[in-house]
Scaffold this motif. Structure first.
Motif, PDB file in Angstrom:
ATOM      1  N   THR A  46       0.838  -1.209   0.000  1.00 19.50           N
ATOM      2  CA  THR A  46       0.000   0.000   0.000  1.00 19.50           C
ATOM      3  C   THR A  46       0.869   1.255   0.000  1.00 19.50           C
ATOM      4  N   GLU A  47       1.923   1.216   0.856  1.00 16.67           N
ATOM      5  CA  GLU A  47       2.823   2.375   0.914  1.00 16.67           C
ATOM      6  C   GLU A  47       3.492   2.596  -0.439  1.00 16.67           C
ATOM      7  N   ILE A  48       3.956   1.488  -1.042  1.00 20.79           N
ATOM      8  CA  ILE A  48       4.623   1.590  -2.349  1.00 20.79           C
ATOM      9  C   ILE A  48       3.672   2.220  -3.371  1.00 20.79           C
ATOM     10  N   ASN A  49       2.417   1.750  -3.328  1.00 25.29           N
ATOM     11  CA  ASN A  49       1.428   2.267  -4.278  1.00 25.29           C
ATOM     12  C   ASN A  49       1.194   3.758  -4.068  1.00 25.29           C
ATOM     13  N   LEU A  50       1.188   4.146  -2.775  1.00 28.37           N
ATOM     14  CA  LEU A  50       0.990   5.567  -2.477  1.00 28.37           C
ATOM     15  C   LEU A  50       2.143   6.387  -3.052  1.00 28.37           C
ATOM     16  N   ILE A  51       3.402   5.873  -2.871  1.00 25.69           N
ATOM     17  CA  ILE A  51       4.592   6.572  -3.393  1.00 25.69           C
ATOM     18  C   ILE A  51       4.503   6.643  -4.923  1.00 25.69           C
ATOM     19  N   GLU A  52       4.112   5.525  -5.509  1.00 25.37           N
ATOM     20  CA  GLU A  52       4.022   5.461  -6.978  1.00 25.37           C
ATOM     21  C   GLU A  52       3.009   6.488  -7.502  1.00 25.37           C
ATOM     22  N   LEU A  53       1.851   6.513  -6.833  1.00 24.08           N
ATOM     23  CA  LEU A  53       0.794   7.429  -7.252  1.00 24.08           C
ATOM     24  C   LEU A  53       1.270   8.874  -7.180  1.00 24.08           C
ATOM     25  N   SER A  54       1.920   9.185  -6.022  1.00 17.90           N
ATOM     26  CA  SER A  54       2.334  10.584  -5.838  1.00 17.90           C
ATOM     27  C   SER A  54       3.434  10.961  -6.823  1.00 17.90           C
ATOM     28  N   LEU A  55       4.286  10.006  -7.182  1.00 22.18           N
ATOM     29  CA  LEU A  55       5.350  10.318  -8.147  1.00 22.18           C
ATOM     30  C   LEU A  55       4.789  10.493  -9.550  1.00 22.18           C
ATOM     31  N   ASN A  56       3.689   9.792  -9.810  1.00 17.96           N
ATOM     32  CA  ASN A  56       3.078   9.861 -11.135  1.00 17.96           C
ATOM     33  C   ASN A  56       2.542  11.256 -11.461  1.00 17.96           C
ATOM     34  N   ASP A  57       1.854  11.879 -10.474  1.00 13.86           N
ATOM     35  CA  ASP A  57       1.366  13.216 -10.808  1.00 13.86           C
ATOM     36  C   ASP A  57       2.100  14.302 -10.028  1.00 13.86           C
ATOM     37  N   ILE A  58       3.409  14.178 -10.114  1.00 16.15           N
ATOM     38  CA  ILE A  58       4.229  15.172  -9.404  1.00 16.15           C
ATOM     39  C   ILE A  58       4.402  16.441 -10.281  1.00 16.15           C
ATOM     40  N   ASP A  59       4.419  17.563  -9.623  1.00 14.33           N
ATOM     41  CA  ASP A  59       4.619  18.818 -10.379  1.00 14.33           C
ATOM     42  C   ASP A  59       6.115  19.062 -10.583  1.00 14.33           C
ATOM     43  N   ASN A  60       6.412  19.958 -11.523  1.00 13.06           N
ATOM     44  CA  ASN A  60       7.824  20.322 -11.755  1.00 13.06           C
ATOM     45  C   ASN A  60       8.429  20.937 -10.508  1.00 13.06           C
ATOM     46  N   LYS A  62       9.180  19.876  -7.887  1.00 16.41           N
ATOM     47  CA  LYS A  62       8.727  19.450  -6.547  1.00 16.41           C
ATOM     48  C   LYS A  62       9.371  18.118  -6.103  1.00 16.41           C
ATOM     49  N   LEU A  63      10.302  17.641  -6.942  1.00 15.03           N
ATOM     50  CA  LEU A  63      10.825  16.294  -6.684  1.00 15.03           C
ATOM     51  C   LEU A  63      11.539  16.214  -5.333  1.00 15.03           C
ATOM     52  N   ASN A  64      12.398  17.215  -5.067  1.00 17.23           N
ATOM     53  CA  ASN A  64      13.146  17.184  -3.796  1.00 17.23           C
ATOM     54  C   ASN A  64      12.228  17.262  -2.595  1.00 17.23           C
ATOM     55  N   GLU A  65      11.248  18.103  -2.778  1.00 17.84           N
ATOM     56  CA  GLU A  65      10.238  18.247  -1.719  1.00 17.84           C
ATOM     57  C   GLU A  65       9.551  16.886  -1.470  1.00 17.84           C
ATOM     58  N   ILE A  70       9.008  11.629   1.553  1.00 12.70           N
ATOM     59  CA  ILE A  70       9.207  10.168   1.634  1.00 12.70           C
ATOM     60  C   ILE A  70      10.124   9.835   2.808  1.00 12.70           C
ATOM     61  N   LYS A  71      11.142  10.702   3.031  1.00 14.34           N
ATOM     62  CA  LYS A  71      12.043  10.498   4.181  1.00 14.34           C
ATOM     63  C   LYS A  71      11.259  10.504   5.485  1.00 14.34           C
ATOM     64  N   ASN A  72      10.345  11.472   5.580  1.00 12.09           N
ATOM     65  CA  ASN A  72       9.523  11.569   6.791  1.00 12.09           C
ATOM     66  C   ASN A  72       8.743  10.272   7.034  1.00 12.09           C
ATOM     67  N   LEU A  73       8.171   9.807   5.946  1.00 16.17           N
ATOM     68  CA  LEU A  73       7.389   8.564   6.022  1.00 16.17           C
ATOM     69  C   LEU A  73       8.284   7.423   6.526  1.00 16.17           C
ATOM     70  N   SER A  74       9.488   7.377   5.946  1.00 12.08           N
ATOM     71  CA  SER A  74      10.445   6.333   6.309  1.00 12.08           C
ATOM     72  C   SER A  74      10.815   6.406   7.791  1.00 12.08           C
ATOM     73  N   PRO A 142       9.832  14.215 -13.940  1.00 13.09           N
ATOM     74  CA  PRO A 142       9.693  15.440 -14.744  1.00 13.09           C
ATOM     75  C   PRO A 142      10.986  16.273 -14.854  1.00 13.09           C
ATOM     76  N   GLU A 143      11.756  16.379 -13.746  1.00 11.01           N
ATOM     77  CA  GLU A 143      12.904  17.264 -13.817  1.00 11.01           C
ATOM     78  C   GLU A 143      14.104  16.632 -14.493  1.00 11.01           C
ATOM     79  N   HIS A 144      14.068  15.347 -14.605  1.00 10.14           N
ATOM     80  CA  HIS A 144      15.212  14.624 -15.172  1.00 10.14           C
ATOM     81  C   HIS A 144      14.721  13.777 -16.310  1.00 10.14           C
ATOM     82  N   PRO A 145      14.706  14.344 -17.490  1.00 13.25           N
ATOM     83  CA  PRO A 145      14.062  13.659 -18.624  1.00 13.25           C
ATOM     84  C   PRO A 145      14.696  12.299 -18.935  1.00 13.25           C
ATOM     85  N   ASN A 146      15.990  12.123 -18.546  1.00 12.10           N
ATOM     86  CA  ASN A 146      16.619  10.835 -18.869  1.00 12.10           C
ATOM     87  C   ASN A 146      16.449   9.799 -17.770  1.00 12.10           C
TER      88      ASN A 146
END
Ligand code: ADP
Length: 477
Positions: A46-60, A62-65, A70-74, A142-146
């Motif tokens: 469930t946690e993995i799915n939550l991370i996956e979902l949030s990464l899928n619709d992440i804004d530009n 905002k990746l570091n944020e 995720i660190k907090n969650l960990s 999004p921020e790292h196209p490769n």
């Protein structure tokens, strides 16, 4: 090995306890530990799915944020979270659990987007294991196209469940040991209770077969053993009775043989002395020659009587006495005996009175020759053992189907202490007088057997100085 009953019982108990403990440990592992892991794996998914979902619709930008959340969650949940790219290069690693730091972590499995891998791992040969759940994904960051995210892994230490399961396992083993020891003591106690009567029975039977002396066993143990012991004791008592009976018979036999030789020797010895005196010249002495010949003849008669009584006794004993039953007239039979004893009774001036019922129509059922012997013996006894001028009465009473016949005299009588024994072979109240009067000491014993062969019983009543009464029953038609 395992030959005795108690060792078999104990062996079975040990095997049963071991099987129970192994089954308990295995089922505990499967039911509790595996269930816990499955549940934990579901949470991690469930946690993995939550991370996956949030990464899928992440804004530009905002990746570091995002990574910091995720660190907090960990930190909060004590999870290690690892994100790798398609080539297993690390994009993000965060270890809340420091035991695993510096571990190279790469996923070698056949990858397929959306697939989960769940495994339990150990690092550094450490005692501690981790539950590791990885999901293969395909997310362009999004921020790292490769940079394409290839997998999300969450792992968490299993020390909690391991501690718990070790604890429970320890308790199961301790409980098993306590149960085992207590069980062993109980089983020993019961197996002793079960085997102690068996051992006693075995010991007693061994002792019996060694000594041949029947032994009794104390009744103990469960109902079944009590029954068994009672049966064995009954058997032992029967053997003892049979043995005593045999001993008695043996004693009887040797006593009888002694009596017989003694009885035979007396007349033979007398005959021998009379004949010797005659041979030594007595034959020419008119004063003694006839007298001694007569004496020798009397002794021969006595020998003859003794032998025929002995033949009767031996036939009775070996059950070879032939009887031929028929209906006969009791009046005729008794009259014949009285007639045949006429000379003897007249010699002794003894009167025989037969109170016969002329109207008695019924015939009695019996063996004529043997019944003749019975009456002859009884009446002859009343004449021989009693003084002159006494009286013998023969009479009977009729009942429904029997005739009770009495032979009674008013003679010397028989002492009370001798009464129970007069039917024994060679038993005489007064030995010398009986012999002189020509008795063999076997008469009443033969009478008793003949009466018993008529399915009846002979009774005697007597009083010293007043007389004697014998009576028995015969069946009538
Ligand atoms: P016996 O050959 O001595 O008569 P029995 O067996 O006929 O042997 O009798 C046993 C004993 O019983 C006799 O020796 C005698 O002492 C006693 N007895 C039997 N009948 C009489 C009787 N009618 N009166 C007194 N004594 C008797």
């Amino acid at each position: 090995m395992l030959k005795t009953l108690s060792s078999k019982i104990i062996f079975t108990f040990v095997v049963v306890i071991i099987v129970i403990v192994v089954l308990l440990l295995i089922s505990f592992n499967y039911i509790v530990v595996e269930q816990f892991k499955l549940q934990l794996a579901e949470e991690l998914k469930t946690e993995i799915n939550l991370i996956e979902l949030s990464l899928n619709d992440i804004d530009n930008n905002k990746l570091n944020e995002h990574f910091s959340s995720i660190k907090n969650l960990s930190d909060q949940l004590n999870y290690n979270i690892i994100l790798l790219d398609k080539n297993n290069n690390s994009i993000f690693k965060y270890y809340s659990d420091t035991t695993k730091i510096n571990q190279d972590y790469s996923i070698e499995f056949f990858r397929k987007t959306g697939k989960y891998i769940i495994e339990t791992r150990k690092y550094n040969n450490d005692e501690k294991s981790f539950l590791v759940v990885t999901k293969f994904v395909d997310i362009k960051l999004p921020e790292h196209p490769n940079l394409v995210l290839g997998s999300i892994t969450i792992e968490t230490g299993l020390e909690g469940i391991e501690k718990f399961s070790n604890n429970v396992r320890f308790k199961i083993i301790v409980a098993a040991i306590v149960l085992f020891v207590a069980g062993l003591l109980i089983i020993r106690y019961f197996s002793n209770r079960v085997t102690s009567p068996i051992n006693k029975i075995i010991e007693t039977l061994k002792e019996y077969s060694k000594t041949g002396v029947p032994q009794l066993i104390e009744t103990e143990g469960s109902q079944e053993f009590k029954f068994l012991i009672i049966s064995i004791n009954n058997l032992m008592r029967k053997i003892e009775t049979d043995m005593n009976e045999l001993k008695k018979l043996e004693r009887y036999r040797s006593e009888f043989l002694g009596n017989v030789s003694h009885e035979l020797r007396t007349p033979i010895f007398s005959i021998q002395s009379y004949l010797e005196t005659l041979i030594d010249g007595g034959i020419n002495d008119p004063e003694i020659n006839i007298k001694y010949l007569k004496k020798a003849y009397e002794n021969l008669e006595r020998l003859n009587r003794l032998l025929s009584d002995l033949i009767d006794i031996s036939q009775i004993e070996s059950k070879q006495m032939r009887m031929s039953f028929r209906f006969l007239s009791i009046n005729e039979l008794i009259q014949k005996v009285i007639d045949d004893l006429k000379i003897l009774s007249e010699q002794k001036e003894i009167q025989i009175v037969f109170e016969k019922d002329e109207n008695l129509k019924e015939l009695v059922w019996g063996d004529r020759e043997r019944l003749y012997q019975v009456f002859y013996n009884l009446i002859e006894n009343s004449i021989r053992h009693n003084p002159p001028q006494t009286l013998v009465r023969v009479y009977y009473n009729k009942f429904d189907s029997t005739l009770r016949i009495f032979v009674e005299d008013n003679g010397i009588g028989i002492p009370e202490e001798d009464l129970p024994r007069i039917f024994e072979r060679f038993y005489r109240v007064n030995k010398e007088r009986s012999r002189e009067s020509g008795g063999t000491g076997l008469g009443l014993s033969i009478v008793k057997h003949i009466v018993e062969a008529h399915e009846s019983k002979i009774f005697v009543e007597s009083k010293i100085g007043e007389g004697t009464k014998f009576y028995f029953d015969l069946k009538i038609a």
